[in-house]
Design an enzyme around this catalytic site. Structure first.
Site, PDB file in Angstrom:
ATOM      1  N   VAL A  69      11.697  45.474 -26.072  1.00 25.83           N
ATOM      2  CA  VAL A  69      10.791  44.728 -26.945  1.00 25.83           C
ATOM      3  C   VAL A  69       9.615  44.274 -26.083  1.00 25.83           C
ATOM      4  O   VAL A  69       9.790  43.938 -24.908  1.00 25.83           O
ATOM      5  CB  VAL A  69      11.489  43.505 -27.574  1.00 25.83           C
ATOM      6  CG1 VAL A  69      10.510  42.690 -28.421  1.00 25.83           C
ATOM      7  CG2 VAL A  69      12.685  43.927 -28.411  1.00 25.83           C
ATOM      8  N   CYS A  70       8.420  44.288 -26.667  1.00 28.21           N
ATOM      9  CA  CYS A  70       7.239  43.766 -26.002  1.00 28.21           C
ATOM     10  C   CYS A  70       7.012  44.502 -24.666  1.00 28.21           C
ATOM     11  O   CYS A  70       7.129  45.720 -24.607  1.00 28.21           O
ATOM     12  CB  CYS A  70       7.399  42.257 -25.811  1.00 28.21           C
ATOM     13  SG  CYS A  70       5.884  41.353 -25.465  1.00 28.21           S
ATOM     14  N   GLY A  71       6.720  43.769 -23.601  1.00 30.30           N
ATOM     15  CA  GLY A  71       6.466  44.388 -22.301  1.00 30.30           C
ATOM     16  C   GLY A  71       7.690  44.969 -21.637  1.00 30.30           C
ATOM     17  O   GLY A  71       7.597  45.523 -20.533  1.00 30.30           O
ATOM     18  N   GLY A 110       7.116  46.355 -30.569  1.00 32.67           N
ATOM     19  CA  GLY A 110       5.859  45.781 -30.110  1.00 32.67           C
ATOM     20  C   GLY A 110       6.070  44.360 -29.608  1.00 32.67           C
ATOM     21  O   GLY A 110       7.159  43.991 -29.175  1.00 32.67           O
TER      22      GLY A 110
END
Length: 221
Positions: free
Chosen positions: A104-106, A154
């Site tokens: 998730v995310c970075g 994202g």
């Protein structure tokens, strides 16, 4: 998957992480039948997240069983951890056998650096898309990108959509829908600016400056 089958899920925690990246998915996963959830780090010592919250891992890398799903999130402080050889070795090892390699995310930056996204599309936080592309990954702008057994979300809040997508793949759409309903996940944001495509250049530039300032502050602490 039947109710009698076990699904072993590992969420990697680390100092400087954004808690919601994995706390959101955790809330989805713990309501699914047969899930064995591990909160992972090198030690069992409390971890301080990028918002100051303390979380406590329950399983070390060394004691971690073979996972069906391995997941890592991002965070303002991930730059101090994303090249850590122990972290990358753990992800590489688990990623070689896991049914689903996820982030998730970075967190997708970690997967790329562990060699787990070569030849795959992946999502990340909008502010990290350029960094992920520089690692040779085809970057998707969707909220959740599914490319074979690589499933990536994202930024931050996309973790809930991400986890419900995994729930649907593993347990079927009905279970995923029931889980969404139980969580009353019915987002109705007050502003329609939740992605750079919607926010416009001026707001994106201001937000990027804020992100960079936060990252610089984290480095100097």
């Amino acid at each position: 998957m039947t109710d009698s089958q076990k699904c072993i899920i590992g969420l990697v925690f680390y100092p400087g992480m954004t808690a919601l990246d994995v706390i959101g998915p955790q809330q989805v996963f713990i309501g699914l039948p047969g899930v064995e959830l591990h909160r992972l780090w090198k030690t069992l010592e409390p971890i301080k997240t990028d918002d100051g919250m303390m979380v406590v891992p329950d399983t070390t890398f060394e004691d971690c069983p073979q996972l069906d799903v391995v997941c890592i999130g991002g965070g303002v402080g991930q730059g101090a951890v994303e090249d850590d050889p122990e972290v990358l070795a753990f992800l590489s090892k688990q990623g070689s056998t896991a049914k689903f390699v996820t982030s998730v995310c970075g967190g997708s930056i970690f997967l790329a650096k562990a060699g787990l996204l070569e030849g795959y599309r992946a999502a990340t936080h909008w502010a990290a898309r350029e960094n992920l592309a520089q690692l040779g990954v085809e970057v998707g702008t969707e909220r959740v990108v599914v490319d074979r057994n690589r499933i990536t979300g994202g930024g931050v809040t996309a973790g809930i959509d991400f986890a419900l997508t995994i729930a649907s793949i593993i347990y079927g759409e009905e279970i995923a829908k029931i889980t969404q309903l139980i969580l009353e996940y019915n987002p109705a944001p007050p502003f329609d600016v939740g992605s750079p495509e919607k926010a416009g250049t001026e707001l994106v530039d201001k937000a990027m400056f804020f992100v960079q300032e936060m990252s610089n502050l984290k480095v100097t602490q």
